[in-house]
Scaffold this active site. Structure first.
Site, PDB file in Angstrom:
ATOM      1  N   ASP A 176       1.015  -7.800   1.438  1.00 16.14           N
ATOM      2  CA  ASP A 176       1.323  -6.392   1.646  1.00 16.14           C
ATOM      3  C   ASP A 176       2.827  -6.121   1.590  1.00 16.14           C
ATOM      4  O   ASP A 176       3.441  -5.680   2.573  1.00 16.14           O
ATOM      5  CB  ASP A 176       0.753  -5.944   3.000  1.00 16.14           C
ATOM      6  CG  ASP A 176       0.616  -4.432   3.083  1.00 16.14           C
ATOM      7  OD1 ASP A 176       0.849  -3.753   2.066  1.00 16.14           O
ATOM      8  OD2 ASP A 176       0.256  -3.930   4.172  1.00 16.14           O
ATOM      9  N   SER A 190       4.995   4.437   9.764  1.00 14.38           N
ATOM     10  CA  SER A 190       5.918   3.316   9.933  1.00 14.38           C
ATOM     11  C   SER A 190       5.609   2.157   9.001  1.00 14.38           C
ATOM     12  O   SER A 190       6.167   1.078   9.167  1.00 14.38           O
ATOM     13  CB  SER A 190       5.888   2.836  11.391  1.00 14.38           C
ATOM     14  OG  SER A 190       4.597   2.381  11.736  1.00 14.38           O
ATOM     15  N   HIS A 214       0.812  -1.208   0.000  1.00  9.90           N
ATOM     16  CA  HIS A 214       0.000   0.000   0.000  1.00  9.90           C
ATOM     17  C   HIS A 214       0.847   1.260   0.000  1.00  9.90           C
ATOM     18  O   HIS A 214       0.308   2.374  -0.065  1.00  9.90           O
ATOM     19  CB  HIS A 214      -0.979   0.008   1.181  1.00  9.90           C
ATOM     20  CG  HIS A 214      -0.344   0.073   2.532  1.00  9.90           C
ATOM     21  ND1 HIS A 214      -0.074  -1.041   3.295  1.00  9.90           N
ATOM     22  CD2 HIS A 214       0.072   1.123   3.269  1.00  9.90           C
ATOM     23  CE1 HIS A 214       0.464  -0.679   4.435  1.00  9.90           C
ATOM     24  NE2 HIS A 214       0.569   0.630   4.448  1.00  9.90           N
TER      25      HIS A 214
END
Length: 1088
Positions: free
Chosen positions: A123, A206, A92
């Site tokens: 991811d 983060s 993402h």
């Protein structure tokens, strides 16, 4: 996860330009040493080696695509291959769509990075950068060691704190087999994998941080968190290691071009979940099967994989069902996601044998393994701001639709205008099936500019019912022709090409509205019942179709406003009444008699039936309603997002207007400026006299009064042209207190509605404050108030008993603050005396000299007005005495107007006007040319007299009271036309124009030649990326002044820009900013 817990993806943190101004330092949250554990000093040595390889990623998603929206953000990544310059981060962050990004190392060296690969499901993704570009930092790549992860492992998460500092947080791995987190129903979610969990307080920015052990090895990738507790979720690295290895095999170094980055990924389009043996037994798993699985699996195995969902139309559809327990794949017992994915990836486009148990019954089947990349879109169509592409596996899984359907990632102007929501699936266009993007493009290429055709779609929130709307093909060319963008990961860019051939009909001239009014349409149309049902569906969510313009990037939600919001709170209404209007009484000045030109009424056999029907249904209507109804018209106005100039506060407006001129060659309708706010808009007119909708063009926006004139082509009405007539205007005698009038307007169903009312105040002075985003507000106006009306959203006209128009019942816009809340948009209605419209209309019909404007193919002069650019407000003579007004002037002003008994005071002069510096706040205007001044109309009449005199300088000889002293001064007037803003630039994602009157009314313009004004900015654009906000001036580019739009265009023709704005902030932009995310710079000549 307990009820109410919310899962979050870490970042990407929304960009704030202030974050980049601090030092990129390092914060360490160290724990004291324990027996058998690494000491704090050990961790410091490890972190000193690891931190240089961790980078802050500043990313900009240039377009909404798949699960992601456009925007700018911060995230984290780390170097996993220093030779090739490969950075690992989250999917993402890399984004499935167009992205522009830079990596900032700990020593503040910044390099551009380009996407290499993003996994379709999991991811993780990779950026690449040029290692040679790092000149001053020594760093080592961080090794990936997934096998080192174990429960109880002490870890450190090395990330960034909103792009400002590298922040290091301590934690301990608590679980290795947590379910993949579920973030949202209509966005990205990982699945078919385990996640790790640890107690670590990671937060925004983060995303993509390395999770390292005491030896400096990455054991996991930071991904998400639970907002209700300090729990972080990490992605295992086994599939990441495989992807890195395959990339390295196909790519030798940064400078070389990859042969072809092929990372085989197979899928059955099935979502599995890992359930314990206790649950599988309840699903019917046989004891013998469980015994066999436990025997062949590792000793710690506690469950099996169970089918959770199957995507419609996939290879496993109608073969696998939710609740099926997976036993074997190709004869091998499978209980882990990793083993299953390995088998699928090794058998892409091949067949595999599956053994399952369904309710205790064993089943065997052969399924084809599909190429996962084939159902992951890598291109999109952009048409009038809308982003459309094939439905991805991610969203097909979320919405339970078949992959590859025509999916709306961003509605843009093309679809939002019709109320099509984001995430919609387009089923038909112009009556033709559109099962894939090629079908959609094929139908689109057959349509011409201005065509209105039906579009059928289905939404995932109401998946069992198709909805139909009418869409309009851009006829003004607000946007570039349709483009097709294709991803090329070998260069990290999206390559654009025309989606439609140049000889397509979509590039042809607009449709012949007159022909459509007299001949059958060839394109399919929606039936009457279907339109009626659609109207009911759309009006239920009408507010959702009126999107508010965002003037800052703090709010990326789909906020909406509507002209038709209701206010039931009496206290709020009282606040509104008290804060907007100060009541006064006066009589209008004289106005020359003026007769409007009308078409002769020539009914024929076709429209006679329509007229008879209309007469039949309004037999109980008043005479005024019957007379004025043929002149009433409903306006629907849409403003393209790319042209949100002059602070216009919405993209969609509705309101009632009145036809004031109707001849064979030109029709003119008057409406308030809260309906037609700017000339750069799409205006559709629906007539009460005849069921026909045609386009209109804004030809005049009064610079002071709250009305606009819109032209239409009477021939476009076809046989209905004889049914429409112009209203008869009655400027004299002016309305007085106690007069009876008829308030007549149109409902949404175009039914005339009227009410007899009494004038309570014919000259209430408006007092509208400035909005948070400067926009038109009515000033120097006196309006009419009634004892009763139809509410704050009903507009129309005020007539006498014979249907002669005495005032326009107009909508006004303001912002009110209730309690401690922020300002809220609010509308109210008041009457505008018709003389204000009649004076301008007379000049247009008589073709008085003025700038030429093309109307219905004929150039016609439009009037210019001489005005005093000063904002005034009335003060009672009784109060004016306290400011030093003498008895002599009190008596003179009271004698001039014994009813009002007021004096006009200066609130402020418009910046850049000829009155600036001469008239100051608080000054009282006592007389002009020795004639006492008591109302706004006196000022207007004095300005009009200048046009009749030989005073070419346009000077007013004023008597004013300034700080208690009476003075004689000469003030020059300004000449303004009714075109509004006629020139703008859409540059790098912001709308730039010369400061409009609402901005100048604030009393400030930058010094030294002024500057150009940033009216709006778009998310995901370079101006968003580099922190240039709306409501600011650009006064200098590359050290060169930019006093106006022309100068600005000349300066920005170069490739790189250094911009200085009015708050002394400086931005450096590279030439590469103006690629796909900027779009082409568009110079729009509006209204010409």
């Amino acid at each position: 996860m307990g009820e109410g817990d919310v899962l979050q993806r870490f970042g990407p943190e929304e960009i704030d330009s202030s974050c980049t101004k601090g030092d990129l330092a390092m914060e360490v949250d160290a724990q004291p040493g324990r027996d058998g554990a690494a000491t704090a000093e050990d961790w410091r040595r490890v972190l000193a080696k690891v931190v240089p390889a961790v980078v802050v990623l500043r990313t900009t998603a240039a377009r909404a695509f798949d699960t992601e929206t456009a925007g700018a953000s911060y995230a984290t990544g780390f170097v996993v291959d220093k030779v090739r310059g490969i950075i690992l981060t989250n999917r993402h962050v890399v984004m499935p769509g167009p992205v522009v990004a830079e990596a900032m190392f700990v020593n503040r060296e910044e390099v551009p990075v380009y996407p290499v690969y993003r996994d379709p499901i999991h991811d993780f993704g990779f950026f690449r950068f040029d290692p040679e570009a790092i000149k001053f930092l020594k760093y080592e790549e961080i090794p990936l060691t997934p096998e080192a992860a174990c429960v109880g492992l002490e870890i450190r998460v090395v990330g960034n704190d909103s792009g400002e500092k590298v922040s290091i947080l301590a934690g301990t791995l608590a679980r290795l087999d947590r379910d993949a987190p579920h973030y949202k129903k209509d966005g990205y979610n990982d699945f078919n994998t385990f996640y790790m969990q640890a107690a670590s307080g990671t937060k925004g920015g983060s995303s993509g941080s390395p999770v390292i052990d005491c030896q400096g090895r990455a054991v996991a990738l930071n991904a998400g968190s639970k907002s209700s507790s300090a729990s972080a979720f990490f992605l295992p690295l086994e599939r990441v290691v495989r992807a890195v290895t395959l990339i390295q095999k196909s790519w030798s170094s940064f400078g070389s071009k990859p042969d072809s980055i092929a990372i085989p990924r197979g899928t059955l389009q099935v979502t599995f979940v890992h359930k314990g043996f206790d649950e599988t037994r309840r699903l019917g798993l046989q004891n013998e099967t469980e015994k066999m699985v436990r025997l062949v699996s590792h000793s710690g195995e506690t469950g099996m994989l169970v089918v959770e969902s199957v995507v419609p139309g996939c290879p496993a559809h109608k073969h696998l069902e939710p609740g099926d327990v997976l036993v074997c794949v190709k004869g091998e017992v499978i209980t882990q996601f990793l083993t299953l994915e390995t088998l699928l990836d090794d058998n892409v486009n091949g067949d595999i044998d599956l053994q399952i148990e369904r309710g205790g019954a064993p089943l065997t089947m052969k399924l084809k393994v599909q190429d996962l990349h084939s159902i992951t879109p890598n291109y999109f169509l952009e048409v009038s701001g809308a982003v459309i592409h094939p439905l991805s596996y991610q969203q097909a899984r979320n919405f339970r639709f078949k992959c590859g359907l025509v999916y709306v990632a961003d509605t843009g102007y093309f679809l939002s205008r019709a109320g099509v929501p984001r995430h919609a699936i387009i089923k038909k266009l112009a009556g033709e099936e559109t099962s894939k993007i090629d079908d959609f493009i094929s139908v689109l290429s057959k349509l011409c500019r201005g065509a209105r055709v039906p579009l059928e779609y289905v939404s995932h929130v109401d998946r069992h019912r198709n909805k139909s709307v009418l869409i309009t093909i851009d006829r003004h060319e607000w946007y570039a022709p349709p483009q097709l963008y294709v991803c090329d990961d070998s260069i990290g860019l999206w390559v654009a090409r025309p989606a439609i051939p140049a000889d397509s009909t979509i590039f042809s001239s607009t449709i012949d509205w007159g022909r459509l009014g007299t001949a059958p349409m060839e394109t399919p149309v929606i039936g009457e019942r279907q339109l009626e049902a659609d109207h009911q569906n759309n009006t239920e969510n009408w507010e959702d179709r009126c999107n508010r313009m965002q003037t800052n990037d703090e709010n990326n939600a789909d906020d909406s406003i509507s002209r038709y919001g209701s206010f039931g709170d009496k206290k709020r209404q009282q606040i509104e009444e008290d804060s907007i209007v100060e009541g006064r009484v006066f009589s209008n000045g004289a106005l020359d008699d003026f007769k409007d030109q009308n078409l002769e009424h020539q009914p024929n056999s076709e429209n006679t039936e329509v007229l008879h029907h209309q007469v039949a249904i309004r037999t109980n209507a008043s005479i005024a309603e019957q007379v004025i109804e043929p002149a009433l018209v409903m306006f629907e106005v849409h403003v393209p997002p790319s042209c949100m100039i002059d602070g216009v506060h919405s993209q969609h407006f509705l309101g009632t207007g009145v036809v004031v001129h109707h001849s064979e060659t030109m029709g003119l309708a008057a409406v308030d400026k809260n309906t037609v706010a700017v000339s750069v808009s799409d205006v559709m007119l629906s007539f009460a006299a005849y069921p026909m909708e045609i386009p209109g063009e804004v030809v005049f926006l009064h610079p002071v009064h709250n009305y606009a004139l819109v032209a239409y082509d009477p021939s476009a009405l076809g046989i209905g042209a004889s049914s429409v007539r112009a209203a008869e205007l009655l400027p004299e005698p002016a309305l007085q207190r106690g007069d009876s009038v008829y308030l007549v307007g149109l409902s949404r169903s175009l039914q005339a509605t009227s009410r007899k009312s009494i004038v309570t105040n014919p000259c209430a002075a408006l007092n509208i404050g400035s909005a948070d985003c400067p926009r038109y507000r009515a000033t120097n106006m006196e309006v009419i108030e009634l004892d009763t009306d139809f509410g704050s959203t009903f507009s129309g006209v005020l007539t006498n008993e014979h249907g002669m128009v005495q005032a326009l019942w107009a909508s006004f816009s303001t912002q009110l603050k209730y309690g401690c809340n922020s300002l809220e948009d609010h509308q109210f209605v008041r009457g505008i005396p018709i003389y204000a419209i009649g004076q301008v209309l007379q000049k247009i019909v008589q073709q008085a000299p003025g700038p030429l404007l093309l109307i219905n193919g004929v150039k016609r002069p439009m009037p210019s007005l001489r005005i005093l650019e000063v904002e005034l407000f009335p003060t009672l003579l009784s109060k004016a005495r306290n400011f030093g007004l003498s008895d002599r002037w009190v008596q003179a002003l009271a004698k001039k107007d014994p009813i009002r008994r007021q004096v006009l005071r200066v609130k402020g002069s418009l910046a850049g006007s000829k009155a600036e510096g001469l008239l100051e706040q608080g000054d009282m205007i006592l007389a002009i040319n020795k004639e006492p001044i008591t109302c706004f109309l006196d000022i207007e009449n004095a300005c009009r007299e200048l046009d009749k005199s030989d005073n070419n300088a346009g000077e007013l000889k004023m008597t004013i009271l300034c700080q208690g002293q009476e003075r004689e001064i000469v003030v020059r007037t300004d000449i303004r036309d009714g075109s509004g803003t006629t020139r703008m630039v859409n540059w790098c994602g912001c709308v730039i124009q010369d400061p409009h009157s609402a901005v100048r009314a604030l009393g400030f313009l930058p010094e030294e030649g002024h500057g150009v004004y940033v009216a709006r900015r778009c998310h995901g654009s370079p101006v968003h990326r580099y922190g240039l906000y709306a409501l600011q001036w650009i006064v200098e580019v590359n050290g060169k002044p930019t006093p106006d739009v022309e100068a600005f265009l000349e300066v920005v023709k170069s490739g790189a820009w250094r911009i200085c704005e009015s708050e002394d902030s400086t931005f450096e932009w590279e030439a590469t900013c103006a690629d796909i995310e900027a779009g082409s710079s568009l110079l729009a000549n509006l209204g010409t």
